[in-house]
Design a protein around this motif. Sequence first.
Motif, PDB file in Angstrom:
ATOM      1  N   ASP A   1      14.852  -7.388 -58.610  1.00 27.96           N
ATOM      2  CA  ASP A   1      14.627  -6.115 -59.302  1.00 27.96           C
ATOM      3  C   ASP A   1      15.925  -5.340 -59.461  1.00 27.96           C
ATOM      4  O   ASP A   1      16.191  -4.751 -60.518  1.00 27.96           O
ATOM      5  CB  ASP A   1      13.607  -5.285 -58.528  1.00 27.96           C
ATOM      6  CG  ASP A   1      12.224  -5.917 -58.523  1.00 27.96           C
ATOM      7  OD1 ASP A   1      11.960  -6.746 -59.423  1.00 27.96           O
ATOM      8  OD2 ASP A   1      11.425  -5.603 -57.615  1.00 27.96           O
ATOM      9  N   ALA A   2      16.765  -5.336 -58.402  1.00 30.74           N
ATOM     10  CA  ALA A   2      18.029  -4.613 -58.465  1.00 30.74           C
ATOM     11  C   ALA A   2      18.963  -5.232 -59.506  1.00 30.74           C
ATOM     12  O   ALA A   2      19.666  -4.520 -60.238  1.00 30.74           O
ATOM     13  CB  ALA A   2      18.693  -4.595 -57.093  1.00 30.74           C
ATOM     14  N   LEU A   3      18.982  -6.551 -59.577  1.00 24.13           N
ATOM     15  CA  LEU A   3      19.823  -7.218 -60.571  1.00 24.13           C
ATOM     16  C   LEU A   3      19.344  -6.921 -61.987  1.00 24.13           C
ATOM     17  O   LEU A   3      20.158  -6.701 -62.894  1.00 24.13           O
ATOM     18  CB  LEU A   3      19.816  -8.728 -60.323  1.00 24.13           C
ATOM     19  CG  LEU A   3      20.625  -9.220 -59.129  1.00 24.13           C
ATOM     20  CD1 LEU A   3      20.333 -10.695 -58.865  1.00 24.13           C
ATOM     21  CD2 LEU A   3      22.116  -9.019 -59.366  1.00 24.13           C
ATOM     22  N   PHE A   4      18.027  -6.891 -62.191  1.00 25.34           N
ATOM     23  CA  PHE A   4      17.510  -6.594 -63.517  1.00 25.34           C
ATOM     24  C   PHE A   4      17.863  -5.168 -63.935  1.00 25.34           C
ATOM     25  O   PHE A   4      18.217  -4.909 -65.085  1.00 25.34           O
ATOM     26  CB  PHE A   4      15.988  -6.790 -63.543  1.00 25.34           C
ATOM     27  CG  PHE A   4      15.554  -8.207 -63.296  1.00 25.34           C
ATOM     28  CD1 PHE A   4      16.368  -9.267 -63.665  1.00 25.34           C
ATOM     29  CD2 PHE A   4      14.329  -8.482 -62.701  1.00 25.34           C
ATOM     30  CE1 PHE A   4      15.970 -10.578 -63.442  1.00 25.34           C
ATOM     31  CE2 PHE A   4      13.924  -9.787 -62.479  1.00 25.34           C
ATOM     32  CZ  PHE A   4      14.747 -10.840 -62.846  1.00 25.34           C
ATOM     33  N   VAL A   5      17.772  -4.225 -62.985  1.00 23.55           N
ATOM     34  CA  VAL A   5      18.139  -2.842 -63.279  1.00 23.55           C
ATOM     35  C   VAL A   5      19.608  -2.764 -63.656  1.00 23.55           C
ATOM     36  O   VAL A   5      19.998  -2.082 -64.616  1.00 23.55           O
ATOM     37  CB  VAL A   5      17.838  -1.936 -62.067  1.00 23.55           C
ATOM     38  CG1 VAL A   5      18.445  -0.550 -62.267  1.00 23.55           C
ATOM     39  CG2 VAL A   5      16.329  -1.814 -61.862  1.00 23.55           C
ATOM     40  N   GLU A   6      20.448  -3.451 -62.908  1.00 20.55           N
ATOM     41  CA  GLU A   6      21.887  -3.436 -63.187  1.00 20.55           C
ATOM     42  C   GLU A   6      22.190  -4.036 -64.554  1.00 20.55           C
ATOM     43  O   GLU A   6      23.016  -3.517 -65.319  1.00 20.55           O
ATOM     44  CB  GLU A   6      22.625  -4.212 -62.100  1.00 20.55           C
ATOM     45  CG  GLU A   6      24.134  -4.172 -62.235  1.00 20.55           C
ATOM     46  CD  GLU A   6      24.814  -4.927 -61.114  1.00 20.55           C
ATOM     47  OE1 GLU A   6      25.475  -4.284 -60.278  1.00 20.55           O
ATOM     48  OE2 GLU A   6      24.700  -6.185 -61.072  1.00 20.55           O
ATOM     49  N   MET A   7      21.519  -5.146 -64.890  1.00 23.16           N
ATOM     50  CA  MET A   7      21.718  -5.775 -66.190  1.00 23.16           C
ATOM     51  C   MET A   7      21.298  -4.838 -67.324  1.00 23.16           C
ATOM     52  O   MET A   7      21.963  -4.751 -68.360  1.00 23.16           O
ATOM     53  CB  MET A   7      20.928  -7.080 -66.259  1.00 23.16           C
ATOM     54  CG  MET A   7      21.421  -8.173 -65.324  1.00 23.16           C
ATOM     55  SD  MET A   7      20.316  -9.602 -65.274  1.00 23.16           S
ATOM     56  CE  MET A   7      20.472 -10.217 -66.942  1.00 23.16           C
TER      57      MET A   7
END
Length: 607
Positions: free
Chosen positions: A138-144
């Motif tokens: 989830d954190a990676l998707f938010v960052e992307m």
Amino acid sequence: MNTPLKSLVALCAMALSLAARAADEAKFESIVPEDAWLVLSAENIAATRERWSATPLGQWWQSESVQAIVKEEIEASRKRMTARRQELGVEEDAWSWPASFGIGLYVVHDEDLDADLPHFILCGTWKDNPDKVATIFDALFVEMQKKDAGAVTSLDIRGKPARAIRIAEEHPTPKKKAKSRKRGEGNAFVPDGAFDHIETIYYVRDGERFLFGSVKQDLDEALGVYEGTSRKSVAESADFKKTLDSVGRNDGWMVLLTSSLHKVAGAGGPQMALVQPFLQTLFGDVHGYGFSLSSEAPGAQFELLSSIVIEGERMGLLALPNPARVAAPPPAFVAGGASGYGTVNVQFPLIMKLVESVVASLPEEMAEPFDATLQQYGPDLTRAFARLGPDVHIIRRDAPELNPAKDSSRRSGADKEESLYAIRCADEQAVTTLLNLFLPEAGFESRDFNGNTIFDEKSREACCGFGGGWFFMGNSSFVEQCLRTSGKDGTGTLAETPVCRQALADVGTKPVLCWGYQDILIRLDSNRRESAKSTGKVSVGVTSAPDDFEHRMATRAGLDIPNDLIIKLLQCDAKLWKEAMGPGVYSVTEESSLLLTRVRLLPPTAP
């Protein structure tokens, strides 16, 4: 080292390297579509880690002496991981070791393009703290999404929240287009550019399971399989079953099927019609390749099994190794101190028949120049091959020290290992007649050495010679060394070494088509000494900061790979490694409709 999925699925692969065990009610292959060419899975990583830790190599790694050497690198790696997880806003213990994961590569026929296009599916489950693991995604998707608005969108797959991750830019600049094409870098399992058509990767979580794929419908059907709904899959393929059975599941396994691989390689249609007869003649009817790794093989720390599954009898190149024989000690000319030794029985009289069959399988316009060459040289080649073999011996050693003033044309310290090939020769004159046709034009000259004939070129890097019923090929000094003892009976001093005796005992008394071993300790120590001498420090071809896409994606997820510790360990004296490993031994046997290769890392050699 390249991975089968390369940059297209690097983000998924680094996440699934932490994946957990697959569900007990369905094996991973049951969710892989039927037109698959590669399936890979590790089904109980927790048990694997426990077994690996109990091996001599595992115990060595956990020892105080080794941990003291790598302590600095491991601590630095942990600090980098902590910093990155803090940046992502996830908890320090968000990730856990996997229990299993699976990767499947398959083809889907695109009706609009009328072409078979490669796709992939990955699945893993986290047994411990799956909710925390999900926070990393989830954190990676938010960052992307922050860096590229619209890169990640929400959707529904079989009633579960999912994500669509855009990997192709809507309006890329020419410079970015060139860079994006690096996603298609090829390797042994994925041809160059095979996945360039994929623009979106889908992600869905189902409790402990985390799935990624390039086809939304296949993820939907995969979830249905886990719910109990059947679907056609590669698991039903007879070739898949036979190939996997030939190597077993063990700690991890991989199956490569040739039928779909031909489609991926672009060998369909007219191209396939052109290439298939040639491949059939050269290799026979190969249906699959299997691989598995085991840490429970009796007598070995690790065993890698690889199989070639054949329909019918062995043909072409695969038929040349014969007959199978019980492993015997190296011949008298093999001196002690070799870094490696191997032997294979080859049916040399069949080589010209194979060449003629291959030429006959080519289209007429391609075969014509080969036909002329065969007519001119075929009879001499046939006579020479008929007098060679069957046994071929391969010996590896560290090259002697070079004199820079005299040997400036010879290899540098980076390539210090030399190889020599020794082939039994029943008629020296027949082979000499053939060599006199070709070698003078290639810059070779004949000379006498202790009553034996030697052909070598100016640098003396390439040489061949006859003596004692053997035909030798290798470096001149290496050939001369063997010729000095080629007429002696019995076995050489290599056969008397503890490492060679250990390797022979491991191969056992079952007839094999070939066998051999590598003295890993000699190679480690030689690389360390030569590199240190030439550069002032050890260089083993590993950089401390890899820049490939997979490592960058792992770093983004807070997963640091401390490559410096590998360099540091390889700088150690071989005496340290002596506590961890013995030789690496290989052998090939013919089983029912397949060839099976065993590569085994043995325990440390007893004095």
